[in-house]
Design an enzyme around this catalytic site. Structure first.
Site, mmCIF file in Angstrom:
data_model
loop_
_atom_site.group_PDB
_atom_site.id
_atom_site.type_symbol
_atom_site.label_atom_id
_atom_site.label_comp_id
_atom_site.label_asym_id
_atom_site.label_seq_id
_atom_site.Cartn_x
_atom_site.Cartn_y
_atom_site.Cartn_z
ATOM 1 C CB CYS A 1 -0.868 0.084 1.261
ATOM 2 S SG CYS A 1 -1.771 -1.400 1.610
ATOM 3 N N GLY B 1 0.671 0.318 -5.134
ATOM 4 C CA GLY B 1 -0.562 -0.462 -5.162
ATOM 5 C C GLY B 1 -1.417 -0.012 -6.320
ATOM 6 C CG ASN C 1 2.477 0.994 3.653
ATOM 7 O OD1 ASN C 1 3.523 1.594 3.472
ATOM 8 N ND2 ASN C 1 2.295 -0.227 3.203
ATOM 9 N N GLY C 2 1.214 -1.528 5.654
ATOM 10 C CA GLY C 2 1.915 -2.506 6.491
ATOM 11 C C GLY C 2 1.049 -3.724 6.645
ATOM 12 C CE1 TYR D 1 9.845 -4.373 -8.128
ATOM 13 C CE2 TYR D 1 8.433 -4.158 -6.211
ATOM 14 C CZ TYR D 1 8.579 -4.324 -7.570
ATOM 15 O OH TYR D 1 7.478 -4.440 -8.359
HETATM 16 P P1 AMP Z 1 9.819 -13.675 -9.974
HETATM 17 O O1 AMP Z 1 9.533 -13.669 -11.421
HETATM 18 O O2 AMP Z 1 8.729 -14.327 -9.165
HETATM 19 O O3 AMP Z 1 11.180 -14.235 -9.632
HETATM 20 O O4 AMP Z 1 9.810 -12.169 -9.482
HETATM 21 C C1 AMP Z 1 10.932 -11.369 -9.665
HETATM 22 C C2 AMP Z 1 10.545 -10.070 -10.276
HETATM 23 O O5 AMP Z 1 9.482 -9.487 -9.520
HETATM 24 C C3 AMP Z 1 11.695 -9.092 -10.261
HETATM 25 O O6 AMP Z 1 11.839 -8.565 -11.556
HETATM 26 C C4 AMP Z 1 11.295 -8.018 -9.285
HETATM 27 O O7 AMP Z 1 11.559 -6.739 -9.794
HETATM 28 C C5 AMP Z 1 9.827 -8.194 -9.079
HETATM 29 N N1 AMP Z 1 9.438 -8.130 -7.659
HETATM 30 C C6 AMP Z 1 10.138 -8.489 -6.588
HETATM 31 N N2 AMP Z 1 9.426 -8.309 -5.457
HETATM 32 C C7 AMP Z 1 8.239 -7.834 -5.832
HETATM 33 C C8 AMP Z 1 7.050 -7.448 -5.136
HETATM 34 N N3 AMP Z 1 6.957 -7.522 -3.822
HETATM 35 N N4 AMP Z 1 6.033 -7.012 -5.853
HETATM 36 C C9 AMP Z 1 6.112 -6.959 -7.190
HETATM 37 N N5 AMP Z 1 7.179 -7.295 -7.911
HETATM 38 C C10 AMP Z 1 8.235 -7.733 -7.250
#
Ligand code: AMP
Length: 494
Positions: free
Chosen positions: A19, A45, A120-121, A265
């Site tokens: 969020c 979000g 948020n949290g 990220y």
């Molecule tokens: P995956 O394909 O499941 O290994 O996800 C990795 C990708 O998801 C990376 O390119 C990250 O930038 C992105 N990512 C990592 N953590 C999150 C998150 N909490 N929410 C959305 N995207 C994420």
């Protein structure tokens, strides 16, 4: 272990949320400023958005599914939200939790008057508290963890609103940055460890110096506001309708544990988090990664957008040219959590495309911020090989994500995390890269401007990498004992 987190649905996809929150008090155009602020927080979000305003007498709310621009760009929408105080919320959750009834700010008419809260949290003992409250007769309207705060405030016997809120929050575990509105004014507060961010600022001269709270500094930038300071971990700030500001520390002092993944990220690169520009931190992470795990290649290629600043740092440190070997479509939604693996995979293909002419015949190193399930990395490595890259190496700007986050960053259940299932070499084989390396945890700490990790008392929450959760996780332990009673209505127990 075959368990489903109590906040997961039966497919293991979570009902927890990521969020962004924004609030402003004593501004002529509070709802309009809130819509703008939320627009800048959209990356936190994208599934739902809500704004509640107060005009001195009444509260007004408008919520919708989708983006801020889809719900709040017209003047009619803003006209429905009169008043000098407003708070808003953008959220992301998986399908099961995405109904309108969970869209924040949550609002209730309490004995003391209206009460709106944007959170948020993630409250990691929400299910335990909820089942106790239900046992005492509380009737819940949503499946959001945030609603327990409303019930706890409603049933607290303390005389003032601040005391009732503090009384409620003493029972709450986990991460919370909150913006609360009552007929007396606005209250912003951050959990004792300051896991999720929250900053305070003022609107510029035209906004008459109205007080603003937001998840990230970028939301202050877009309204022409000024950053005052962070809401400190464990701090509660009350702003009265007369503009009086009072800072309280009801939870004593603890060593802060802000989420290090905000740097990796989550936050926007143009925000300042924990005293450091996120973009600078990400570049430094890339530099550190190049020092720790150099790579003899022709090109450094970021996985856009999240890998871009780290790839720049990697390229500058190693002296290897930086090139956009992958182009990202900005018109595809999130691929991260989709109902099925095949939906996710086709999502990745629509989102990223090889810049073939650039990578053909080249040895490349791909830089991404994290590997979660491995879906994105595998697809992108394959895409680079299909485009003719002669070697494809992979460097990751965070340590292996081997543990779930229970504090408001979406991660799938643990069994789906690649790093929870395998070491680095099998991960390399899985994503079909020629080499794979992750930044070390100490390297990450240094890059974000800290000392090396103090293992006795870490300076950040890094639980997703280390498994060192900084709070108790009552719902998880309780689930092991009595799953059925702790499951949200309508959601299957493990
Ligand atoms: P995956 O394909 O499941 O290994 O996800 C990795 C990708 O998801 C990376 O390119 C990250 O930038 C992105 N990512 C990592 N953590 C999150 C998150 N909490 N929410 C959305 N995207 C994420």
């Amino acid at each position: 272990m075959n368990w489903t987190h109590p906040l997961c649905d039966s497919d293991g996809d979570k009902l927890r949320e990521e969020c962004g929150i924004f609030g402003v008090i004593n501004a002529a155009d509070a709802a309009a400023a809130t819509a703008l602020g939320l627009h800048a927080l959209q990356h936190r979000g994208q599934e739902a958005v809500g704004i509640t305003s107060f005009d001195g007498k009444e509260f007004f709310s408008r919520r919708g599914l989708g983006h801020v621009a889809e719900n709040f760009s017209g003047s009619e929408a803003i006209a429905e939200l009169p008043g000098f105080m407003a708070a808003g919320h953008v959220r992301y959750s998986t399908t099961g939790g995405a109904g309108l009834r969970n869209v924040q700010p949550l609002f209730a008419d309490l004995a003391s008057g209206g009460f709106a809260v944007a959170h948020n949290g993630n409250i990691s003992n929400a299910l335990t508290l909820r089942s106790e409250l239900v046992g005492r007769g509380a009737i819940f309207q949503s499946t959001s963890d945030t609603e327990v705060i409303i019930h706890l405030v409603a049933t607290s016997r303390y005389p003032t609103m601040v005391d009732r809120l503090v009384d409620a929050l003493r029972l709450v575990e986990g991460a919370y940055s909150l913006i609360v509105m009552t007929p007396e004014g606005m209250i912003a507060c951050r959990d004792p460890l300051g896991i999720r961010p929250l900053v305070m600022g003022r609107m510029g001269p035209e906004g008459n110096g109205a007080i603003v709270f937001a998840s990230e500094t970028v939301a202050l930038d877009v309204i022409g506001g000024e950053f005052t300071r962070e809401v400190e971990p464990g701090e509660l700030i009350r702003v009265g309708l007369d503009g009086q500001i009072e800072s309280l520390r009801p939870f004593g002092r603890h060593s802060p544990r802000p989420c290090i993944f905000e740097h990796v990220y989550f936050s926007r690169p143009d925000s300042v988090f924990a005293g450091r520009l996120v973009y600078a931190a990400r570049k430094a992470i890339g530099e550190q990664l190049a020092i720790e795990s150099p790579c003899d290649v022709d090109l450094v290629v970021p996985v856009p957008d999240s890998g871009v600043p780290a790839a720049l740092g990697f390229a500058q440190q190693s002296g290897i040219p930086f090139e956009l070997g992958i182009i990202r479509s900005h018109y595809v939604g999130r691929t991260f959590i989709q109902p099925s693996d095949s939906a996710r995979q086709s999502g990745v293909r629509r989102k990223h495309n090889a810049n073939r002419g650039l990578v053909e015949g080249k040895r490349i190193v791909l830089i991404d911020d994290s590997i979660v399930r491995g879906t994105t990395s595998l697809k992108i490595v394959e895409m680079m090989r299909e485009a003719g890259a002669s070697e494809v190496h992979f460097r990751v700007a965070s340590p292996p994500t081997a543990h779930c986050c229970y504090y408001g960053v979406d991660t799938p259940e643990r069994s789906k995390l690649l790093a929870a299932r395998m070491d680095v070499e099998p991960m390399r084989e899985f994503i079909k890269a020629d080499s794979l390396a992750f930044i070390s945890i100490d390297g990450l700490y240094r890059a974000v401007g800290s000392e090396a990790r103090n293992s006795a008392s870490p300076q950040f929450c890094d639980a997703c990498f280390t498994g060192a959760y900084p709070t108790s996780l009552t719902d998880l332990s309780a689930q092991a004992g009595d799953a059925a009673q702790l499951t949200f209505p309508g959601h299957k127990a493990a």
